[in-house]
Design a protein around this motif. Structure first.
Motif, mmCIF file in Angstrom:
data_model
loop_
_atom_site.group_PDB
_atom_site.id
_atom_site.type_symbol
_atom_site.label_atom_id
_atom_site.label_comp_id
_atom_site.label_asym_id
_atom_site.label_seq_id
_atom_site.Cartn_x
_atom_site.Cartn_y
_atom_site.Cartn_z
ATOM 1 N N MET A 248 1.134 -1.184 -0.313
ATOM 2 C CA MET A 248 0.306 -0.087 0.013
ATOM 3 C C MET A 248 1.253 1.327 0.373
ATOM 4 O O MET A 248 0.876 1.654 -0.438
ATOM 5 C CB MET A 248 -0.683 -0.515 0.774
ATOM 6 C CG MET A 248 -1.872 1.391 1.364
ATOM 7 S SD MET A 248 -2.781 1.147 2.500
ATOM 8 C CE MET A 248 -4.097 -0.172 1.950
ATOM 9 N N VAL A 249 2.173 1.623 0.538
ATOM 10 C CA VAL A 249 2.572 2.882 1.049
ATOM 11 C C VAL A 249 4.121 3.404 -0.064
ATOM 12 O O VAL A 249 4.226 3.628 -0.468
ATOM 13 C CB VAL A 249 3.321 2.729 2.359
ATOM 14 C CG1 VAL A 249 4.167 3.825 2.363
ATOM 15 C CG2 VAL A 249 2.082 2.994 3.199
ATOM 16 N N TYR A 250 4.378 1.542 -0.368
ATOM 17 C CA TYR A 250 5.616 1.390 -1.116
ATOM 18 C C TYR A 250 5.630 1.576 -2.844
ATOM 19 O O TYR A 250 5.917 1.937 -3.823
ATOM 20 C CB TYR A 250 7.038 0.919 -0.722
ATOM 21 C CG TYR A 250 6.989 1.670 0.894
ATOM 22 C CD1 TYR A 250 8.722 2.291 0.462
ATOM 23 C CD2 TYR A 250 7.076 0.551 1.902
ATOM 24 C CE1 TYR A 250 8.771 2.459 1.580
ATOM 25 C CE2 TYR A 250 7.208 0.776 3.110
ATOM 26 C CZ TYR A 250 8.401 2.374 3.421
ATOM 27 O OH TYR A 250 9.000 2.446 4.687
ATOM 28 N N GLN A 251 4.512 -0.151 -3.095
ATOM 29 C CA GLN A 251 4.179 -0.006 -4.090
ATOM 30 C C GLN A 251 3.207 0.701 -4.796
ATOM 31 O O GLN A 251 2.345 0.624 -6.156
ATOM 32 C CB GLN A 251 4.123 -1.084 -4.558
ATOM 33 C CG GLN A 251 5.427 -2.559 -3.949
ATOM 34 C CD GLN A 251 6.187 -1.759 -4.830
ATOM 35 O OE1 GLN A 251 5.836 -2.423 -5.969
ATOM 36 N NE2 GLN A 251 7.268 -2.155 -4.685
ATOM 37 N N HIS A 252 1.809 1.401 -3.916
ATOM 38 C CA HIS A 252 0.969 1.581 -4.163
ATOM 39 C C HIS A 252 0.178 1.043 -4.796
ATOM 40 O O HIS A 252 -0.600 1.403 -5.715
ATOM 41 C CB HIS A 252 1.111 3.110 -4.493
ATOM 42 C CG HIS A 252 2.458 4.029 -4.496
ATOM 43 N ND1 HIS A 252 2.007 4.272 -3.047
ATOM 44 C CD2 HIS A 252 3.253 4.706 -4.639
ATOM 45 C CE1 HIS A 252 2.882 6.091 -2.610
ATOM 46 N NE2 HIS A 252 3.206 5.506 -3.503
ATOM 47 N N ASN A 253 0.093 0.019 -4.769
ATOM 48 C CA ASN A 253 -1.132 -1.084 -4.970
ATOM 49 C C ASN A 253 -2.028 -1.850 -4.251
ATOM 50 O O ASN A 253 -1.818 -2.550 -3.803
ATOM 51 C CB ASN A 253 0.001 -2.852 -5.143
ATOM 52 C CG ASN A 253 -0.357 -3.539 -6.352
ATOM 53 O OD1 ASN A 253 -1.850 -3.367 -6.870
ATOM 54 N ND2 ASN A 253 0.264 -4.204 -6.863
ATOM 55 N N ASN A 254 -2.472 -0.905 -4.657
ATOM 56 C CA ASN A 254 -3.658 -1.922 -3.469
ATOM 57 C C ASN A 254 -4.483 -2.549 -3.898
ATOM 58 O O ASN A 254 -5.601 -2.712 -2.875
ATOM 59 C CB ASN A 254 -4.968 0.219 -3.863
ATOM 60 C CG ASN A 254 -4.499 1.372 -2.934
ATOM 61 O OD1 ASN A 254 -3.175 1.376 -2.216
ATOM 62 N ND2 ASN A 254 -4.986 2.372 -3.215
ATOM 63 N N GLY A 255 -4.966 -3.080 -5.018
ATOM 64 C CA GLY A 255 -5.884 -4.377 -5.587
ATOM 65 C C GLY A 255 -5.130 -5.688 -4.154
ATOM 66 O O GLY A 255 -5.734 -6.233 -4.313
ATOM 67 N N VAL A 256 -3.551 -5.590 -4.293
ATOM 68 C CA VAL A 256 -2.734 -6.559 -3.934
ATOM 69 C C VAL A 256 -2.931 -6.618 -2.418
ATOM 70 O O VAL A 256 -2.812 -7.254 -2.093
ATOM 71 C CB VAL A 256 -1.284 -6.801 -4.482
ATOM 72 C CG1 VAL A 256 -0.668 -7.442 -3.438
ATOM 73 C CG2 VAL A 256 -1.381 -7.071 -6.121
#
Length: 282
Positions: A248-256
């Motif tokens: 969420m914080v570093y990859q900004h991948n909210n789906g995963v």
């Protein structure tokens, strides 16, 4: 000749009783709906949709591809921590039930009032290579100062920190269950020669299995959602909440991130169902 009551059927005592019960339960149900059900539905929806709004299972495939090992590691850490926690709580609670010691009981309830971040930092200091524990052993000549062991940043230290943080809550519930056992049962067992361990194993534990089960459920779900202690104590394999934070914080991948959150919900769901069924029986 029987006179019919002028009171409408929907004002019967049974219906009024049910409406009163529903009114009392409504605030709690509403709180659960707002703080748990609604966010969970949003999380499930976000885990199954792309940024363009298309439905997909790609986030779950990516989560399993990246973090299957961490999922099993999380379950293993929580299971071992839970077993140790229950063992210590039952033995200590049994001893305190048979031989009351308010001071010792107070000492083991201190973790209830210590924040998770403070526990993580304190354990880092206490278990570090040159921390408090090793310094004490060095003063006794038990360790070589040039090759000090450390369990601060591995699985053993993480499990120890989780057990210590949850011991106060676990002991509080176990002690409450043990104190509810009729003293006459304990006295009868003593008369026929039962010692302290037999009293705990054959009297207190069997008569408190429901409460011990509730302790297991609540502490397991708490450990599953723990973030501060794994973040400060872990190394190598990580627990799921750390992976969720990273996505969420570093990859900004909210789906995963949402997929990992849903997996954590599903793992805890069996324990939650058991807890609800146990409470309903009580």
């Amino acid at each position: 000749m029987k006179l019919e009551s002028s009171t409408p059927s929907w004002f019967s005592p049974a219906i009024i009783h049910r409406l009163a019960g529903a009114a009392l339960a409504a605030p709690a149900v509403g709180l659960v709906a707002v703080l748990f059900v609604y966010p969970f539905v949003l999380s499930v929806a976000a885990s199954l949709r792309t940024d363009q709004g298309e439905w997909t299972t790609a986030h779950y495939r990516e989560a399993f591809a990246l973090y299957t090992g961490d999922l099993w590691y999380t379950l293993w850490v929580c299971a071992v921590s839970l077993l140790l926690l229950l063992l210590v709580s039952v033995l200590l609670g049994g001893v305190l039930r048979l031989h009351a010691s308010p001071f010792i009981e107070f000492l083991f309830k201190i973790p209830l009032f210590v924040p998770f971040v403070v526990v993580g930092h304190a354990m880092r200091v206490f278990l570090a290579p040159h921390g408090t524990l090793n310094s004490m052993f060095m003063s006794l000549g038990l360790f070589n100062p040039d090759s000090l062991p450390s369990i601060a940043f591995n699985t053993a230290g993480l499990i120890l920190a989780l057990v210590w943080k949850n011991i106060g809550f676990s002991l509080l519930l176990v002690m409450g269950a043990f104190r509810a056992v009729n003293p006459s049962y304990l006295e009868a067992a003593r008369i026929v020669g039962a010692g302290g361990l037999r009293l705990i194993k054959d009297i207190l534990v069997p008569m408190s299995t429901g409460s011990i089960g509730v302790v297991a459920v609540l502490t397991f779900t708490s450990m599953m959602g723990s973030f501060s202690i794994p973040a400060m104590m872990g190394s190598g394999s990580q627990m799921l909440m750390i992976d969720l934070y990273y996505q969420m914080v570093y990859q900004h991948n909210n789906g995963v991130a949402n997929a990992l959150g849903v997996l954590s919900y599903l793992v805890s769901m069996g324990a939650a169902i058991y807890y609800v069924r146990r409470v309903a029986k009580v």
